[in-house]
Motif scaffolding. Structure first.
Motif, PDB file in Angstrom:
ATOM      1  N   TYR B  93       0.835  -1.209   0.000  1.00 38.17           N
ATOM      2  CA  TYR B  93       0.000   0.000   0.000  1.00 38.17           C
ATOM      3  C   TYR B  93       0.867   1.255   0.000  1.00 38.17           C
ATOM      4  O   TYR B  93       0.639   2.200  -0.752  1.00 38.17           O
ATOM      5  CB  TYR B  93      -0.894   0.053   1.243  1.00 38.17           C
ATOM      6  N   ILE B  94       1.861   1.253   0.883  1.00 35.91           N
ATOM      7  CA  ILE B  94       2.706   2.433   1.043  1.00 35.91           C
ATOM      8  C   ILE B  94       3.545   2.660  -0.217  1.00 35.91           C
ATOM      9  O   ILE B  94       3.651   3.787  -0.724  1.00 35.91           O
ATOM     10  CB  ILE B  94       3.624   2.273   2.278  1.00 35.91           C
ATOM     11  N   ILE B  95       4.143   1.590  -0.740  1.00 36.08           N
ATOM     12  CA  ILE B  95       4.990   1.718  -1.931  1.00 36.08           C
ATOM     13  C   ILE B  95       4.158   2.169  -3.130  1.00 36.08           C
ATOM     14  O   ILE B  95       4.531   3.104  -3.838  1.00 36.08           O
ATOM     15  CB  ILE B  95       5.727   0.383  -2.226  1.00 36.08           C
ATOM     16  N   ALA B 113      -5.949   3.404   1.338  1.00 34.17           N
ATOM     17  CA  ALA B 113      -4.922   2.361   1.318  1.00 34.17           C
ATOM     18  C   ALA B 113      -3.831   2.672   2.335  1.00 34.17           C
ATOM     19  O   ALA B 113      -3.374   1.787   3.061  1.00 34.17           O
ATOM     20  CB  ALA B 113      -4.328   2.240  -0.084  1.00 34.17           C
ATOM     21  N   ILE B 114      -3.424   3.938   2.389  1.00 38.82           N
ATOM     22  CA  ILE B 114      -2.382   4.318   3.348  1.00 38.82           C
ATOM     23  C   ILE B 114      -2.880   4.132   4.775  1.00 38.82           C
ATOM     24  O   ILE B 114      -2.163   3.639   5.642  1.00 38.82           O
ATOM     25  CB  ILE B 114      -1.918   5.773   3.089  1.00 38.82           C
ATOM     26  N   ARG B 115      -4.147   4.462   5.006  1.00 38.06           N
ATOM     27  CA  ARG B 115      -4.724   4.291   6.346  1.00 38.06           C
ATOM     28  C   ARG B 115      -4.738   2.803   6.720  1.00 38.06           C
ATOM     29  O   ARG B 115      -4.387   2.437   7.851  1.00 38.06           O
ATOM     30  CB  ARG B 115      -6.137   4.869   6.388  1.00 38.06           C
ATOM     31  N   ALA B 116      -5.111   1.946   5.787  1.00 40.41           N
ATOM     32  CA  ALA B 116      -5.123   0.501   6.056  1.00 40.41           C
ATOM     33  C   ALA B 116      -3.720   0.032   6.452  1.00 40.41           C
ATOM     34  O   ALA B 116      -3.542  -0.690   7.434  1.00 40.41           O
ATOM     35  CB  ALA B 116      -5.608  -0.254   4.825  1.00 40.41           C
ATOM     36  N   ALA B 117      -2.710   0.475   5.702  1.00 41.51           N
ATOM     37  CA  ALA B 117      -1.329   0.088   5.992  1.00 41.51           C
ATOM     38  C   ALA B 117      -0.916   0.541   7.387  1.00 41.51           C
ATOM     39  O   ALA B 117      -0.272  -0.197   8.134  1.00 41.51           O
ATOM     40  CB  ALA B 117      -0.395   0.688   4.949  1.00 41.51           C
ATOM     41  N   LYS B 118      -1.321   1.753   7.761  1.00 48.16           N
ATOM     42  CA  LYS B 118      -0.919   2.297   9.058  1.00 48.16           C
ATOM     43  C   LYS B 118      -1.620   1.595  10.221  1.00 48.16           C
ATOM     44  O   LYS B 118      -1.129   1.608  11.344  1.00 48.16           O
ATOM     45  CB  LYS B 118      -1.183   3.810   9.089  1.00 48.16           C
ATOM     46  N   ILE B 119      -2.778   1.004   9.944  1.00 44.58           N
ATOM     47  CA  ILE B 119      -3.438   0.197  10.974  1.00 44.58           C
ATOM     48  C   ILE B 119      -2.767  -1.182  11.025  1.00 44.58           C
ATOM     49  O   ILE B 119      -2.384  -1.663  12.078  1.00 44.58           O
ATOM     50  CB  ILE B 119      -4.955   0.051  10.671  1.00 44.58           C
ATOM     51  N   ASN B 120      -2.576  -1.789   9.855  1.00 47.89           N
ATOM     52  CA  ASN B 120      -2.026  -3.144   9.791  1.00 47.89           C
ATOM     53  C   ASN B 120      -0.614  -3.246  10.356  1.00 47.89           C
ATOM     54  O   ASN B 120      -0.228  -4.294  10.874  1.00 47.89           O
ATOM     55  CB  ASN B 120      -2.024  -3.647   8.347  1.00 47.89           C
ATOM     56  N   ILE B 121       0.171  -2.184  10.250  1.00 44.91           N
ATOM     57  CA  ILE B 121       1.562  -2.282  10.701  1.00 44.91           C
ATOM     58  C   ILE B 121       1.635  -2.597  12.197  1.00 44.91           C
ATOM     59  O   ILE B 121       2.554  -3.303  12.639  1.00 44.91           O
ATOM     60  CB  ILE B 121       2.388  -1.016  10.330  1.00 44.91           C
ATOM     61  N   HIS B 122       0.648  -2.164  12.973  1.00 43.54           N
ATOM     62  CA  HIS B 122       0.665  -2.440  14.415  1.00 43.54           C
ATOM     63  C   HIS B 122       0.582  -3.936  14.701  1.00 43.54           C
ATOM     64  O   HIS B 122       1.278  -4.450  15.571  1.00 43.54           O
ATOM     65  CB  HIS B 122      -0.487  -1.705  15.114  1.00 43.54           C
ATOM     66  N   LEU B 160      10.460   6.560   5.007  1.00 45.10           N
ATOM     67  CA  LEU B 160       9.356   7.511   4.843  1.00 45.10           C
ATOM     68  C   LEU B 160       8.801   7.984   6.188  1.00 45.10           C
ATOM     69  O   LEU B 160       7.872   8.788   6.237  1.00 45.10           O
ATOM     70  CB  LEU B 160       8.227   6.870   4.017  1.00 45.10           C
ATOM     71  N   GLY B 161       9.374   7.451   7.278  1.00 46.55           N
ATOM     72  CA  GLY B 161       8.915   7.874   8.605  1.00 46.55           C
ATOM     73  C   GLY B 161       7.594   7.241   9.021  1.00 46.55           C
ATOM     74  O   GLY B 161       6.856   7.796   9.833  1.00 46.55           O
ATOM     75  N   ASP B 162       7.288   6.063   8.483  1.00 46.65           N
ATOM     76  CA  ASP B 162       5.985   5.443   8.730  1.00 46.65           C
ATOM     77  C   ASP B 162       6.007   4.311   9.760  1.00 46.65           C
ATOM     78  O   ASP B 162       5.078   3.498   9.807  1.00 46.65           O
ATOM     79  CB  ASP B 162       5.400   4.904   7.407  1.00 46.65           C
ATOM     80  N   VAL B 163       7.079   4.207  10.552  1.00 47.28           N
ATOM     81  CA  VAL B 163       7.110   3.137  11.562  1.00 47.28           C
ATOM     82  C   VAL B 163       6.978   3.750  12.960  1.00 47.28           C
ATOM     83  O   VAL B 163       7.825   4.542  13.361  1.00 47.28           O
ATOM     84  CB  VAL B 163       8.419   2.311  11.468  1.00 47.28           C
TER      85      VAL B 163
END
Lengths: 206, 206
Positions: B93-95, B113-122, B160-163
């Motif tokens: 999603y992020i890529i 899609a980005i929101r889904a990725a940011k939820i799933n990463i947890h 990208l600072g997304d972790v």
């Protein structure tokens, strides 16, 4: 099928993995099938590729991976094509929207997802066709896990009547030979509760 | 990183794979990275897992897969968790939405899609945390390809600072140790054109 080819006795246990049963999550935190339980050493492992490699290392009587470094690399590449690429571009849509949606009593399948799968399958059948022009089986002159990985994906779609075989005669012939192997036959007896198999599903000379 | 760990010399070639360049499709019909080109035997192979296994079989000086049948199965399972599950639930999603959309000059990224990725990463960071409570590295007491597979996925998001590291101190410590290995350092020099790395990206004691 790989277990059958290698002559290993096994019992198949169905799991409604989308229900995320606690006991099943303990076996596989991803709550996905397949999971292999090896009673001989009380070991269990998830992930289809990890299972193939485990069986290949443990049961060396018949190699389904190839004899050289380069052959094994190609077999793994093609196997993962079907485990991953085909799954995410075709099977996943059909399984989620037709089978899981039915079991979960979801209102109606997402027809956009099914349409995408029905478009994408042509690209993959053409790729199988392309591979079969170069070699007897998908990844080499010999049958390998790549053929089983592809046929596992195709058999679910074939059961539901979603494979346009008539447009891909070479692919149909390859699948037909695979289907007539003793290792494949027991799978043809499996049924998906609530769904009737397509007319030619069990027919070896379809 | 695996090549670095094994002390194999190599050259990294960037490919804008989404452009589906004809010459690149000849190397890999899936038009995906990575592809390994081995000049010693004029052989090329695609698929990250096929590449790992190829390198493991060819360069036996240092095993990154494990010494027993059961260990190797677990290493492969965890490796594929990150190659496949993490990739499809987070990185993809992020890529697609942030990097490829930028290069392809697509209007705006799909924020859903980005929101889904940011939820799933947890979920995935919690799973890494869970694994690290049981063992020193992700799949065993030793460093394996599973650690590299996970860190490859995480490093793009970290760039990208997304972790959300601060909520997962054990995961941050594991990643920090990995980052300080010589095999990892060259990757920290890589840049994604058009994107500035996050402030702590190259910082080893972030």
């Amino acid at each position: 099928m790989v277990l059958n080819e290698k002559g290993v006795e096994f019992e198949l246990i169905q799991e409604e993995f989308w229900k995320q049963r606690k006991e099943f999550i303990r076996l596989n935190p991803a709550s996905e099938v397949p999971v292999l339980i090896d009673k001989s050493n009380k070991f269990h492992i998830a992930d289809v590729m990890a299972i193939y490699e485990y069986l290949e290392e443990k049961h060396t009587n018949k190699s389904l991976l190839g004899s050289t470094l380069e052959m094994r690399a190609e077999v793994r590449r093609v196997t993962n094509w079907f485990n991953n690429k085909f799954y995410h571009e075709v099977s996943r849509y059909i399984i989620n929207e037709r089978i899981i949606a039915y079991y979960a009593r979801k209102s109606a399948p997402n027809s956009q997802a099914i349409r995408a799968a029905k478009i994408n399958i042509h690209y993959h059948l053409e790729y199988i066709n392309f591979l079969l022009k170069q070699r007897r089986w998908l990844a080499s002159e010999y049958i390998t896990i790549a053929d089983f990985a592809a046929s596992v994906q195709l058999s679910v779609l074939d059961y539901l009547g979603d494979v346009p075989w008539e447009q891909y005669i070479n692919v149909k012939n390859w699948y037909s030979v695979l289907k007539s192997r003793p290792s494949f036959r027991s799978f043809l007896q499996d049924k998906i509760t609530g769904f009737e198999p397509s007319l030619h599903y069990k027919n070896l000379d379809f």
